[in-house]
Design an enzyme around this catalytic site. Structure first.
Site, PDB file in Angstrom:
ATOM      1  N   SER A 110     -18.894   7.229  28.570  1.00 23.13           N
ATOM      2  CA  SER A 110     -20.072   7.956  29.020  1.00 23.13           C
ATOM      3  C   SER A 110     -19.703   9.420  29.086  1.00 23.13           C
ATOM      4  O   SER A 110     -18.533   9.769  28.995  1.00 23.13           O
ATOM      5  CB  SER A 110     -20.519   7.470  30.403  1.00 23.13           C
ATOM      6  OG  SER A 110     -21.693   8.137  30.819  1.00 23.13           O
ATOM      7  N   ARG A 160     -21.150   4.823  21.733  1.00 21.90           N
ATOM      8  CA  ARG A 160     -21.825   3.750  22.456  1.00 21.90           C
ATOM      9  C   ARG A 160     -23.325   3.975  22.408  1.00 21.90           C
ATOM     10  O   ARG A 160     -23.795   5.112  22.520  1.00 21.90           O
ATOM     11  CB  ARG A 160     -21.366   3.718  23.921  1.00 21.90           C
ATOM     12  CG  ARG A 160     -21.868   2.523  24.724  1.00 21.90           C
ATOM     13  CD  ARG A 160     -21.217   1.247  24.256  1.00 21.90           C
ATOM     14  NE  ARG A 160     -21.514   0.106  25.105  1.00 21.90           N
ATOM     15  CZ  ARG A 160     -22.486  -0.779  24.883  1.00 21.90           C
ATOM     16  NH1 ARG A 160     -23.295  -0.627  23.843  1.00 21.90           N
ATOM     17  NH2 ARG A 160     -22.661  -1.804  25.679  1.00 21.90           N
ATOM     18  N   THR A 168     -25.344   5.988  35.791  1.00 22.82           N
ATOM     19  CA  THR A 168     -24.344   5.268  36.577  1.00 22.82           C
ATOM     20  C   THR A 168     -24.862   4.970  37.979  1.00 22.82           C
ATOM     21  O   THR A 168     -24.675   3.871  38.505  1.00 22.82           O
ATOM     22  CB  THR A 168     -23.042   6.074  36.657  1.00 22.82           C
ATOM     23  OG1 THR A 168     -22.574   6.356  35.329  1.00 22.82           O
ATOM     24  CG2 THR A 168     -21.965   5.299  37.393  1.00 22.82           C
ATOM     25  N   CYS A 219     -23.566   3.605  11.398  1.00 21.98           N
ATOM     26  CA  CYS A 219     -22.348   3.151  12.068  1.00 21.98           C
ATOM     27  C   CYS A 219     -21.384   4.329  12.210  1.00 21.98           C
ATOM     28  O   CYS A 219     -21.050   4.977  11.213  1.00 21.98           O
ATOM     29  CB  CYS A 219     -21.677   2.028  11.282  1.00 21.98           C
ATOM     30  SG  CYS A 219     -20.043   1.576  11.934  1.00 21.98           S
ATOM     31  N   CYS A 265     -14.651  -1.741  14.360  1.00 20.23           N
ATOM     32  CA  CYS A 265     -15.812  -1.700  15.255  1.00 20.23           C
ATOM     33  C   CYS A 265     -15.438  -1.206  16.649  1.00 20.23           C
ATOM     34  O   CYS A 265     -14.525  -1.726  17.285  1.00 20.23           O
ATOM     35  CB  CYS A 265     -16.428  -3.101  15.343  1.00 20.23           C
ATOM     36  SG  CYS A 265     -17.850  -3.225  16.443  1.00 20.23           S
ATOM     37  N   CYS A 276     -20.249  -0.257  19.633  1.00 18.84           N
ATOM     38  CA  CYS A 276     -21.338   0.614  20.074  1.00 18.84           C
ATOM     39  C   CYS A 276     -22.690  -0.091  20.038  1.00 18.84           C
ATOM     40  O   CYS A 276     -23.615   0.321  20.721  1.00 18.84           O
ATOM     41  CB  CYS A 276     -21.378   1.897  19.248  1.00 18.84           C
ATOM     42  SG  CYS A 276     -22.016   1.705  17.562  1.00 18.84           S
ATOM     43  N   CYS A 293     -25.544  -1.005  15.056  1.00 18.09           N
ATOM     44  CA  CYS A 293     -25.973  -1.810  13.909  1.00 18.09           C
ATOM     45  C   CYS A 293     -26.941  -2.904  14.341  1.00 18.09           C
ATOM     46  O   CYS A 293     -27.914  -3.201  13.636  1.00 18.09           O
ATOM     47  CB  CYS A 293     -24.760  -2.416  13.206  1.00 18.09           C
ATOM     48  SG  CYS A 293     -23.713  -3.458  14.253  1.00 18.09           S
TER      49      CYS A 293
END
Length: 540
Positions: free
Chosen positions: A49, A294, A330, A484, A509, A512, A515
């Site tokens: 984050s 992410r 958060t 991606c 990968c 995130c 896709c």
């Protein structure tokens, strides 16, 4: 293994729920068994984050967090909001939702690690490296717990020499805290119709780097947000620069996944952004030390699903509690975990939790401060569907004139439906990385410390193997190559067909989930790989 409560996901919301359950049990002299499973190799390994954190929920959960050494070390002291053209930067008034007073610039991964320590001290059992792979149901159709994934399967799904079967974790109530676009939460949504009557969830992709900059360029507490260049005005996007301690600066770019042009590459837009003269000067002479990406929820109030079902609840980003205009989630995620814990504890006390639907959680959320906070800003993100200028104008009206009390609510739509055929959209030429402030995907993925055992079933599954070439490549010019941020998807020559085929480099990968969200045919289904695999973010 049987517990009173099983929590899937060791992020801020899941750990807050675990801590609150144990606090309530201690205060009541009760014995409540709580288990947290986390697919990352350790607590915090998959947490990414910005992050500027509002400590409101933390103040309620652990009032003496400062004395206990919570890693909130850098107060946000200097707000900056810029509009960028290709070569210029114009300072705008900082929207009130984005003011940083009272907030802290943090590594959310480190905050999460600290929360994990607090949970363990209270007696929570935490099992990192175990991915929730399957929802378990009882004879009535209620959730009965989850099963972790098998370990040591070969690529074709057979048992290899190191095979270990998954574990069934049974509970009276199961809390799903998988984060944005959780794979089990998707299944629960379909089974119980959790999105019936609410808007689709919408998403953005956030791409982030952590830099160590020259001391003369470092200003602890400085917060910078930008809009405008390099994305066009029809694309929702913006950046952040957060100056932490130890000469570190977190920089990132977020692009809404409702963009229309299949030629757009969020990764390359981010790299181009750093070449802007106003941005470049911060990073020249510095050193890039971490990278990650992410997806994040952007649907807001009108996209919150039904939160409860027989035997369980969803919390945090699994439910979509991010406050987009505030660029913070958060505090709302943690609060949802705390409220869920309070509702479930009362059901456990009444011996009415096993397999039951704890509807009190929804009622209590509506009475919490989360609900009015999200309702007030519900129209700001959707207003940008009509372009940057309209969105800025409407956001100002909503904030300063209507004050969030307008009698209408703008609607959201599925991101994957927004992509237009490649033939209808202009191509985008991206500059080559200079190796100073801009870089390529593979060297970036290296900095995420991502690792997957190659001889295992591919966790990026295709519902129909003919769709990538027959539709995605033919109509949309293979957009998965670009959306991606980790180089997972590429179209390569196929000698067997004398054409192209989609190659999936699953070992790259970074989890995130972009896709799974943006694939125009919804043919890609992201499922968990072996537990403990994926990125290993140090201070993200």
């Amino acid at each position: 293994m049987e517990f009173d409560v099983v929590i899937v996901g060791g992020g801020p919301s899941g750990l807050s729920a675990a801590i609150r359950l144990k606090q309530l049990a201690q205060a009541d002299g009760a014995d409540v068994s709580v288990c947290v499973i986390e697919k990352g190799s350790e607590i915090g390994a998959h947490i990414l984050s910005g992050a500027v954190i509002e400590p409101r929920a933390l103040n309620e959960l652990i009032p003496d967090w400062k004395e206990k050494g919570a890693p909130l070390n850098t107060p946000a002291t200097d707000d900056n909001f810029l509009f960028l053209t290709k070569t210029k930067a114009f300072k705008l008034p900082t929207p009130p939702q984005m003011h940083g007073a009272g907030n802290y610039i943090v590594s959310l991964g480190n905050v999460t690690r600290w929360l994990g320590q607090q949970a363990e001290e209270l007696g929570v059992e935490i099992y990192p490296g175990f991915a929730g792979a399957e929802v378990l149901y009882d004879d009535t159709g209620a959730v009965r717990g989850v099963a972790t994934g098998d370990m040591g399967l070969t690529r074709d799904g057979e048992q290899g020499p190191m095979y270990q079967p998954g574990m069934e974790l049974l509970a009276k109530q199961t809390i799903f805290a998988e984060g944005c676009r959780g794979s089990l939460a998707k299944q629960l949504t379909d089974k119980y119709g959790l999105r019936d009557g609410v808007d689709p969830q919408t998403y953005g992709i956030g791409i982030k780097e952590l830099w160590e900059v020259e001391p003369s360029k470092h200003q602890p507490g400085k917060v910078v947000h930008t809009i405008g260049w390099p994305v066009k005005t029809d694309t929702y996007g913006g950046s952040f620069l957060y100056h932490l301690e130890n000469n570190q600066v977190a920089v990132g770019f977020v692009i809404g996944l409702d963009y229309a042009n299949p030629h757009l590459s969020p990764f390359d837009e981010f790299q181009r952004f750093k070449t802007h003269p106003e941005i470049r000067k911060t990073f020249e002479g510095g050193r890039r030390i971490a990278y990650g990406a992410r997806a994040l929820n952007e649907g807001g109030f009108q996209s919150i699903p039904k939160l409860t079902f027989p035997g369980g609840v969803t919390i945090g980003c699994s439910a979509g509690f991010l406050n987009v205009p505030k660029i913070k989630g958060t505090h709302t995620a943690m609060k949802s975990g705390m409220v869920a814990a309070e509702a479930i504890f009362e059901a456990l006390k009444a011996d009415a939790a096993a397999g039951k639907e704890v509807t009190a959680y929804t009622d209590m959320m509506k009475k919490s401060w989360v609900w009015p906070e999200l309702h007030e800003v519900r129209n700001i993100r959707p207003s940008f569907h009509k372009g940057l200028l309209f969105g800025l104008g409407y956001s100002a009206l909503s904030t300063y004139v209507f004050k969030g009390k307008e009698p209408w609510t703008f609607r959201n739509h599925d991101d994957h439906t927004c992509l237009r055929p490649a033939s209808e959209m202009p191509k985008i030429e991206y500059p080559k990385p200079d190796g100073v402030v801009s870089f390529d995907k593979l060297s970036s993925v290296f900095l995420s410390s991502t690792n997957h055992e190659e001889d295992q079933p591919c966790h990026l599954t295709l519902k129909n193997k003919d769709v990538p070439v027959g539709v995605n490549l033919k109509v949309f010019d293979g957009p998965e190559q670009r959306f991606c941020p980790a180089g997972v998807y590429e179209y390569v020559d196929d000698a067997a067909t004398n054409g192209k085929r989609l190659q999936i480099n699953a070992q790259n990968c970074v989890h995130c989930k972009t896709c799974d969200i943006k694939d125009p045919t919804q043919n890609i289904n992201w499922v968990v790989p072996q537990g403990g695999e994926g990125p290993n973010y140090p201070n993200m």
